[in-house]
Write a protein that holds these residues in place. Sequence first.
Motif, PDB file in Angstrom:
ATOM      1  N   ALA A 170      -7.356 -25.812  -1.289  1.00 24.11           N
ATOM      2  CA  ALA A 170      -6.466 -26.157  -0.082  1.00 24.11           C
ATOM      3  C   ALA A 170      -5.021 -26.558  -0.636  1.00 24.11           C
ATOM      4  CB  ALA A 170      -7.340 -27.288   0.515  1.00 24.11           C
ATOM      5  N   ASN A 171      -3.955 -26.676   0.101  1.00 24.47           N
ATOM      6  CA  ASN A 171      -2.778 -27.201  -0.448  1.00 24.47           C
ATOM      7  C   ASN A 171      -2.842 -28.772  -0.053  1.00 24.47           C
ATOM      8  OD1 ASN A 171      -1.661 -24.773  -1.138  1.00 24.47           O
ATOM      9  ND2 ASN A 171      -1.156 -24.110   0.720  1.00 24.47           N
ATOM     10  N   ASP A 222       0.219 -28.671   6.057  1.00 27.73           N
ATOM     11  CA  ASP A 222      -0.564 -27.532   5.733  1.00 27.73           C
ATOM     12  C   ASP A 222      -2.202 -27.819   5.684  1.00 27.73           C
ATOM     13  OD1 ASP A 222      -1.963 -25.378   4.417  1.00 27.73           O
ATOM     14  OD2 ASP A 222      -0.019 -24.792   3.483  1.00 27.73           O
ATOM     15  N   SER A 232      -4.493 -25.207   5.706  1.00 27.75           N
ATOM     16  CA  SER A 232      -5.406 -24.053   5.223  1.00 27.75           C
ATOM     17  C   SER A 232      -6.406 -24.468   3.898  1.00 27.75           C
ATOM     18  CB  SER A 232      -4.497 -23.274   4.675  1.00 27.75           C
ATOM     19  OG  SER A 232      -3.802 -23.430   3.744  1.00 27.75           O
ATOM     20  N   TYR A 233      -7.376 -23.638   3.967  1.00 25.02           N
ATOM     21  CA  TYR A 233      -8.289 -23.733   2.996  1.00 25.02           C
ATOM     22  C   TYR A 233      -9.068 -22.442   2.525  1.00 25.02           C
ATOM     23  CZ  TYR A 233     -12.085 -23.564   6.458  1.00 25.02           C
ATOM     24  OH  TYR A 233     -12.766 -23.030   7.614  1.00 25.02           O
ATOM     25  N   THR A 234      -9.512 -22.273   1.461  1.00 28.31           N
ATOM     26  CA  THR A 234     -10.556 -21.319   1.240  1.00 28.31           C
ATOM     27  C   THR A 234     -11.893 -21.755   0.812  1.00 28.31           C
ATOM     28  OG1 THR A 234      -9.900 -21.070  -1.119  1.00 28.31           O
ATOM     29  CG2 THR A 234      -8.510 -19.947   0.537  1.00 28.31           C
TER      30      THR A 234
HETATM   31  C1  LIG Z   1      -1.087 -22.682   0.282  1.00 25.48           C
HETATM   32  O1  LIG Z   1       0.203 -22.240   0.166  1.00 25.48           O
HETATM   33  C2  LIG Z   1       0.810 -21.188  -0.211  1.00 25.48           C
HETATM   34  C3  LIG Z   1       2.055 -20.947  -0.420  1.00 25.48           C
HETATM   35  O2  LIG Z   1       2.930 -21.602   0.804  1.00 25.48           O
HETATM   36  C4  LIG Z   1      -0.122 -20.360   0.707  1.00 25.48           C
HETATM   37  O3  LIG Z   1       0.259 -18.691   0.046  1.00 25.48           O
HETATM   38  C5  LIG Z   1      -1.588 -20.245   0.626  1.00 25.48           C
HETATM   39  O4  LIG Z   1      -2.075 -19.338   1.730  1.00 25.48           O
HETATM   40  C6  LIG Z   1      -1.884 -21.696   1.171  1.00 25.48           C
HETATM   41  N1  LIG Z   1      -3.197 -21.947   1.487  1.00 25.48           N
HETATM   42  C7  LIG Z   1      -4.248 -22.202   0.348  1.00 25.48           C
HETATM   43  C8  LIG Z   1      -5.427 -22.330   0.960  1.00 25.48           C
HETATM   44  O5  LIG Z   1      -3.987 -22.143  -0.654  1.00 25.48           O
END
Ligand SMILES: *[C@@H]1O[C@H](CO)[C@@H](O)[C@H](O)[C@H]1NC(C)=O
Length: 599
Positions: free
Chosen positions: A138-139, A120, A122-124
């Motif tokens: 971030a995850n 994963d 992803s980030y904010t």
């Molecule tokens: C992290 O994981 C969750 C659950 O899969 C997801 O909803 C979220 O968008 C992901 N990204 C962040 C930045 O939390």
Amino acid sequence: MRLTQVLAASLCASGAVQAVAVNPLPAPTSITWGTSGPRAFNGRNLALNGAPNHVVSDAWDRAYSAITSLHWVPQATEAPIATYAVFPTGTAAKRRGTTTLNSITVQVADSKAPLQHGVDESYTINVPSTGQVITITANTTWGALHAFTTLQQLVISDNDGGLMIEQPVSISDAPMYPYRGIMIDTGRNFITLPKIYEQIDGMALSKLNVLHWHLDDSQSWPVQMASYPSMTKDAYSANEIYTTNNLKDVLNYATARGVRVIPEVDMPGHASSGWKQIDPSIVACADSWWSNDNWPLHTAVEPNPGQLEILNPKTYTAVQKVYSELSGIFTDNFFHVGGDELQTGCYNLSTITTEWFAANASRTYNDLLQHWVDNAVPIFANSSGNPNRQLMMWEDIAISTPHANTVPKNIILQTWNNGPTNIKTLTEAGYQVIVSSSDWFYLDCGFGGWVSNDPRYDVQVNPDAVDGNPNFNWGGNGGSWCAPYKTWQRIYDYDFASNLTSTEASRVLGVEAPLWSEQSDDTTISSKMWPRAAALAELSWSGNKGPNGKSRVTLLTQRILNFREYLVANGVAAAPLMPKYCLQHPHACDLYYDQGAVA
Ligand SMILES: *[C@@H]1O[C@H](CO)[C@@H](O)[C@H](O)[C@H]1NC(C)=O
Ligand SMILES: *[C@@H]1O[C@H](CO)[C@@H](O)[C@H](O)[C@H]1NC(C)=O
Ligand SMILES: *[C@@H]1O[C@H](CO)[C@@H](O)[C@H](O)[C@H]1NC(C)=O
Ligand SMILES: *[C@@H]1O[C@H](CO)[C@@H](O)[C@H](O)[C@H]1NC(C)=O
Ligand SMILES: *[C@@H]1O[C@H](CO)[C@@H](O)[C@H](O)[C@H]1NC(C)=O
């Protein structure tokens, strides 16, 4: 009429983005700018919520150091003609604001997730309109690193000794594709570690996450091997060798920046140097004349010839030792084992092979390649090395002439021929693919041919007096097999998954731009790679279309011009794309005034 509509549409489409100026590359999937005014920045303090994470804190140290040492000022916004802003916007007093953003909190949900395919990313980021804290979530560690490379592009000089962010901003971001790569080739010409690090720096800034390292080729073997020390007799020199520690240094440098390193040892074709030092009998046609001038005798696509002897059992002993040594060094689950461009003519010079064909007239070169697959794949798939091993090969092994009859469907194929047609063929057949279509993504194309003693250049008239066609150099391809040069627009515009069913599309793991190095070494690699690789980075991170489904290649212009300046400022020797005038006057250098000219 048309013009008015189009301009209105593009203003609408960019919506809230209009107010603001600084746009990072790649464009985030979601970015919402506030309008309450600039925020002064002095965010030295990083508060990591949770366990200490040195990868994250080191990455922040690097980002903070870039921010404070560069005091970056992008040139201008990408807004439509005549409405662009110059940075920093607003008055000096306003830029200072009333409170300063002075810390960053980072929440990483799972800081242990390893850097492997599909992690994963992803980030904010939230830069609030009030308060002093920037919040990042971030995850994984790797998502947090992407947050920093976005944030470092948002913090700019206030032209008064300080730093600022133009407006409050909220970003929620994740990549479209898990595999976003470039390929370097250290077999044709050597590339030093600092230059490899420079490529990784550019990758980290543009969020590319895979460095495919084509380690060797028939021309040289630059990798020191404990199992076969003699292999590096075929390095170009004692100074052009990667020791095991060098390989580990590259891995560590890349991992610290969220970049995976996938090694490639190309087999059974493109294999001579190094291998012939182990045992000359495991290499066919080595040191023969490559014979492009007498096609029935030709042995190689380019000098120098050499392919592994597929029928010699000793070949597999050598392959096993070389593979298992490298497999123990490179930590990625993916390993690329080549499989491209087997030249049948090479084996005309191999007694063992010609006898094998003579013994059974039904045998074909496809059967010979099947022998390779049947004997080599069990070695590569050996689970006592890496139980999660995922093999990659070039598509040739399954669909070129010749090709193996049966290639296991769990091998990821890298497609480079016939553009969307081969992507369709392979995904329809059930293969997962990496897209490297040469007509879009090959970064080495268009620099002319490199073989010498070529009479085709020696034509004194134009057009050619003999056949009336444009001659080889003027109207032709200039000798580059994959001419012309692929511009950043060509790369970005590639809709490589457009004709696929959703099942087929799900088999496209991502994209990769190779830079074959017959004409590249330390002196040219960065300018050939950058900033074009950044167009690929955005294509695979957030796509080449806006929310309205229209191409955003014209909007990318200002972003990539600014990003090129940013790469250079960060030590990546990226080539200029246009006169600087164009960077300072957004859209003045467009071919069409109509901002919707590219649909
Ligand atoms: C992290 O994981 C969750 C659950 O899969 C997801 O909803 C979220 O968008 C992901 N990204 C962040 C930045 O939390
Ligand atoms: C190789 O040998 C075969 C059989 O003798 C011949 O037909 C062919 O032209 C030769 N060369 C190549 C490049 O295959
Ligand atoms: C000859 O080769 C063909 C094609 O690979 C194969 O099907 C056949 O079994 C072989 N015959 C013998 C006697 O090995
Ligand atoms: C698998 O790896 C083990 C340990 O490295 C080795 O002993 C064995 O020979 C390998 N098997 C194959 C088929 O390569
Ligand atoms: C998609 O398929 C259509 C119809 O077969 C064809 O005209 C078009 O060129 C294809 N597009 C791509 C990108 O392959």
